[in-house]
Design a protein around this motif. Sequence first.
Motif, PDB file in Angstrom:
ATOM      1  N   VAL A  65       0.562  -1.542  -0.142  1.00 52.05           N
ATOM      2  CA  VAL A  65       0.034  -0.219  -0.478  1.00 52.05           C
ATOM      3  C   VAL A  65       0.935   1.236  -0.319  1.00 52.05           C
ATOM      4  N   LEU A  66       2.017   0.962   0.763  1.00 51.98           N
ATOM      5  CA  LEU A  66       2.594   2.345   0.701  1.00 51.98           C
ATOM      6  C   LEU A  66       3.383   2.600  -0.480  1.00 51.98           C
ATOM      7  N   GLU A  67       3.775   1.393  -1.531  1.00 56.16           N
ATOM      8  CA  GLU A  67       4.209   1.932  -2.624  1.00 56.16           C
ATOM      9  C   GLU A  67       2.938   2.679  -3.844  1.00 56.16           C
ATOM     10  N   LEU A  68       1.976   1.959  -3.706  1.00 59.81           N
ATOM     11  CA  LEU A  68       0.912   2.375  -3.504  1.00 59.81           C
ATOM     12  C   LEU A  68       0.381   3.935  -3.524  1.00 59.81           C
ATOM     13  N   ILE A  69       0.725   4.366  -2.628  1.00 61.71           N
ATOM     14  CA  ILE A  69       0.640   5.272  -2.121  1.00 61.71           C
ATOM     15  C   ILE A  69       1.526   6.456  -2.697  1.00 61.71           C
ATOM     16  N   LYS A  70       2.866   6.134  -3.155  1.00 67.28           N
ATOM     17  CA  LYS A  70       3.372   6.778  -3.748  1.00 67.28           C
ATOM     18  C   LYS A  70       3.220   7.495  -5.076  1.00 67.28           C
ATOM     19  N   THR A  71       2.447   6.994  -5.336  1.00 61.28           N
ATOM     20  CA  THR A  71       1.711   6.825  -6.998  1.00 61.28           C
ATOM     21  C   THR A  71       0.746   8.351  -6.697  1.00 61.28           C
ATOM     22  N   ALA A  72      -0.063   7.989  -5.844  1.00 55.85           N
ATOM     23  CA  ALA A  72      -1.465   8.841  -5.191  1.00 55.85           C
ATOM     24  C   ALA A  72      -1.525  10.379  -5.061  1.00 55.85           C
ATOM     25  N   ASP A  73      -1.862  11.199  -5.757  1.00 56.40           N
ATOM     26  CA  ASP A  73      -2.592  12.157  -6.372  1.00 56.40           C
ATOM     27  C   ASP A  73      -3.462  12.995  -4.376  1.00 56.40           C
ATOM     28  N   ILE A  74      -4.315  11.931  -4.059  1.00 57.11           N
ATOM     29  CA  ILE A  74      -4.965  12.163  -3.090  1.00 57.11           C
ATOM     30  C   ILE A  74      -4.951  11.044  -2.301  1.00 57.11           C
ATOM     31  N   VAL A  75      -4.847  10.756  -0.837  1.00 58.73           N
ATOM     32  CA  VAL A  75      -5.039   9.921   0.240  1.00 58.73           C
ATOM     33  C   VAL A  75      -6.286   9.961   0.776  1.00 58.73           C
ATOM     34  N   THR A  76      -8.060   9.881   0.733  1.00 60.59           N
ATOM     35  CA  THR A  76      -9.024   9.780   2.007  1.00 60.59           C
ATOM     36  C   THR A  76      -9.153   8.984   2.544  1.00 60.59           C
ATOM     37  N   GLU A  77      -9.328   9.328   4.024  1.00 62.20           N
ATOM     38  CA  GLU A  77     -10.029   8.374   4.993  1.00 62.20           C
ATOM     39  C   GLU A  77     -11.400   8.364   5.767  1.00 62.20           C
ATOM     40  N   ASN A  78     -11.545   7.927   6.162  1.00 60.41           N
ATOM     41  CA  ASN A  78     -12.502   8.704   7.216  1.00 60.41           C
ATOM     42  C   ASN A  78     -13.057   7.625   9.099  1.00 60.41           C
ATOM     43  N   PHE A  79     -11.705   7.149   8.819  1.00 64.99           N
ATOM     44  CA  PHE A  79     -11.478   5.875  10.258  1.00 64.99           C
ATOM     45  C   PHE A  79     -11.492   7.181  11.330  1.00 64.99           C
ATOM     46  N   ARG A  80     -11.674   5.990  12.713  1.00 66.56           N
ATOM     47  CA  ARG A  80     -11.360   7.491  13.507  1.00 66.56           C
ATOM     48  C   ARG A  80     -10.577   8.125  14.111  1.00 66.56           C
ATOM     49  N   PRO A  81      -9.973   8.734  15.054  1.00 67.15           N
ATOM     50  CA  PRO A  81      -8.816   9.721  15.453  1.00 67.15           C
ATOM     51  C   PRO A  81      -8.020   8.708  15.302  1.00 67.15           C
ATOM     52  N   GLY A  82      -6.404   8.952  15.119  1.00 62.54           N
ATOM     53  CA  GLY A  82      -5.366   7.805  15.052  1.00 62.54           C
ATOM     54  C   GLY A  82      -5.566   6.090  14.583  1.00 62.54           C
ATOM     55  N   ALA A  83      -6.833   6.299  13.912  1.00 64.09           N
ATOM     56  CA  ALA A  83      -6.809   4.552  13.112  1.00 64.09           C
ATOM     57  C   ALA A  83      -5.383   4.761  12.258  1.00 64.09           C
ATOM     58  N   MET A  84      -5.675   5.172  11.495  1.00 64.69           N
ATOM     59  CA  MET A  84      -4.146   5.915  10.272  1.00 64.69           C
ATOM     60  C   MET A  84      -3.009   5.740  10.710  1.00 64.69           C
ATOM     61  N   GLU A  85      -2.675   6.354  12.226  1.00 62.57           N
ATOM     62  CA  GLU A  85      -1.264   7.103  12.655  1.00 62.57           C
ATOM     63  C   GLU A  85      -1.035   5.308  13.519  1.00 62.57           C
ATOM     64  N   LYS A  86      -1.930   4.520  13.301  1.00 61.89           N
ATOM     65  CA  LYS A  86      -1.597   2.911  13.905  1.00 61.89           C
ATOM     66  C   LYS A  86      -1.694   2.409  13.034  1.00 61.89           C
ATOM     67  N   LEU A  87      -2.041   2.334  12.213  1.00 62.17           N
ATOM     68  CA  LEU A  87      -1.523   1.459  10.698  1.00 62.17           C
ATOM     69  C   LEU A  87      -0.414   1.789  10.231  1.00 62.17           C
TER      70      LEU A  87
END
Length: 117
Positions: free
Chosen positions: A82-104
Motif C-alpha cells: 500500500v505504501l508503494e501505491l501511495i507513492k503514486t497517489a495525488d490524494i489519499v482519503t480516509e474516514n476512520f476514527r482519530p488515530g486509526a491511520m497512525e496506528k496502522l
Amino acid sequence: MESVDLPLAGVRVVEFVHMIMGPSCGLILGDLGAEVIKIEPLPQGDNTRRLTGTGIGFFLSYNRNKKSFGVDLKSAVGRDIVLELIKTADIVTENFRPGAMEKLGFGFAALKAINPG
C-alpha cells in the motif's frame, strides 16, 4: 456524442473508507474522472458488500467508478504494498476514527514522508 475530458482525469485517489461519507467522497471524485482505488480489508472486504434488506445496493451504488484492492494492512507485506501505491497517489482519503491511520502506519506524517506532494 463528443468525448470530453473530465476535470479530474489523470488524478489518482487511494481511499481508506467505509460507511457513507467516505465512499461518497470517492464516488464524486470518480464521477469527475479521478482514478479511485479503494483499499479493502482482507479476508472479506468492505463490510457493506454483505448488507442485506434495504442496504443491499449500497456497496454498488457508492463504489461505482472505483477499483478495489484487498490487503491485510496489519501485515508488513500488506503495508509495504500500500505504501508503494501511495507513492503514486495525488490524494489519499480516509474516514476512520482519530488515530486509526497512525496506528496502522498511514498517518499524515508517514505518508508525507514518502509522497511530499
